[in-house]
Design a protein around this motif. Structure first.
Motif, short mmCIF file in Angstrom:
data_model
loop_
_atom_site.label_atom_id
_atom_site.label_comp_id
_atom_site.label_asym_id
_atom_site.label_seq_id
_atom_site.Cartn_x
_atom_site.Cartn_y
_atom_site.Cartn_z
N ARG A 197 0.83 -1.21 0.00
CA ARG A 197 0.00 0.00 0.00
C ARG A 197 0.87 1.26 0.00
NH1 ARG A 197 -4.32 0.40 4.70
NH2 ARG A 197 -2.44 0.37 5.96
N ASP A 222 -0.35 2.53 -6.72
CA ASP A 222 -1.30 2.31 -7.81
C ASP A 222 -1.60 0.83 -8.00
OD1 ASP A 222 -2.99 3.78 -9.61
OD2 ASP A 222 -1.84 2.90 -11.25
N ARG A 256 -4.10 0.11 -5.41
CA ARG A 256 -5.42 0.62 -5.82
C ARG A 256 -6.21 -0.47 -6.55
NH1 ARG A 256 -7.06 1.53 -10.58
NH2 ARG A 256 -4.95 1.61 -11.43
N GLU A 286 -9.90 -2.04 -5.48
CA GLU A 286 -11.04 -2.11 -6.38
C GLU A 286 -11.54 -3.53 -6.63
OE1 GLU A 286 -9.65 -0.01 -9.83
OE2 GLU A 286 -9.71 1.94 -8.80
N LYS A 304 -8.90 0.98 1.76
CA LYS A 304 -8.17 2.10 1.18
C LYS A 304 -7.53 2.96 2.26
CE LYS A 304 -8.82 5.75 -2.23
NZ LYS A 304 -9.77 6.36 -3.15
#
Length: 174
Positions: free
Chosen positions: A93, A98, A101, A105, A111
């Motif tokens: 993280r 990215d 990310r 998702e 997050k």
């Protein structure tokens, strides 16, 4: 004599060529990266394939990263070494945001940094997910061809949970 002037290192764009799943007990994957287009260096690469975690992946892991550099037709092993104690999921993280990310998702990973970082066990399929290989805590590197090896081993048993190798490149930002 090796060139060590300002053009030998600096802000960079990183891109991967092919991720390889090295032996681990809890993770399997088959991932493909799109071709990097040097004419459009800021376009993110696309990543597709599947990833399976047999058990949850949290922070109870020692994450080690060894980066080899290609030079004079051979690999200079352990050019960079990094270790993150008790930071399996959080290391990803924080160090490769990215890529994390995409996990947020597709897996429901948290997050917020205020919540413990964990990627739940499961089988995940990625189809043309865009990824920017941005490493915010490593703003400058020598340009070149690299082999990135990431290994996460359980702190209590030493069992390897995740093992990934990626050939990649760091080129100057235009």
């Amino acid at each position: 004599m090796a060139h060590s002037g300002p053009s030998a290192r600096g802000p960079y764009i990183a891109y991967g060529v092919q991720p390889i799943c090295c032996p681990s007990e809890n993770e399997q994957f088959s991932l493909r990266l799109s071709h990097f287009n040097p004419q459009r260096p800021y376009d993110p690469q696309m990543i597709s394939g599947y990833l399976t975690f047999k058990e949850d992946f949290g922070d109870g892991y020692m994450t080690s990263v060894a980066i080899d550099k290609r030079s004079n037709n051979q690999w200079k092993e352990n050019f960079f070494l990094m270790k993150f104690s008790n930071m399996g999921c959080s290391a990803m993280r924080n160090q490769i945001p990215d890529l994390y990310r995409i996990f947020v998702e597709t897996t429901g990973a948290p997050k917020s940094k205020k919540v413990p970082c964990v990627i739940r066990a499961g089988h995940y399929i990625w189809k043309n997910e865009s990824v920017n290989w941005n490493f915010p805590n490593v703003p400058i590197v020598p340009y070149g061809h690299y082999r990135f090896r990431l290994r996460c081993a359980a702190n209590d048993t030493g069992k390897v949970h995740m093992c990934v190798e990626v050939d990649g490149h760091a080129i100057p930002k235009p």
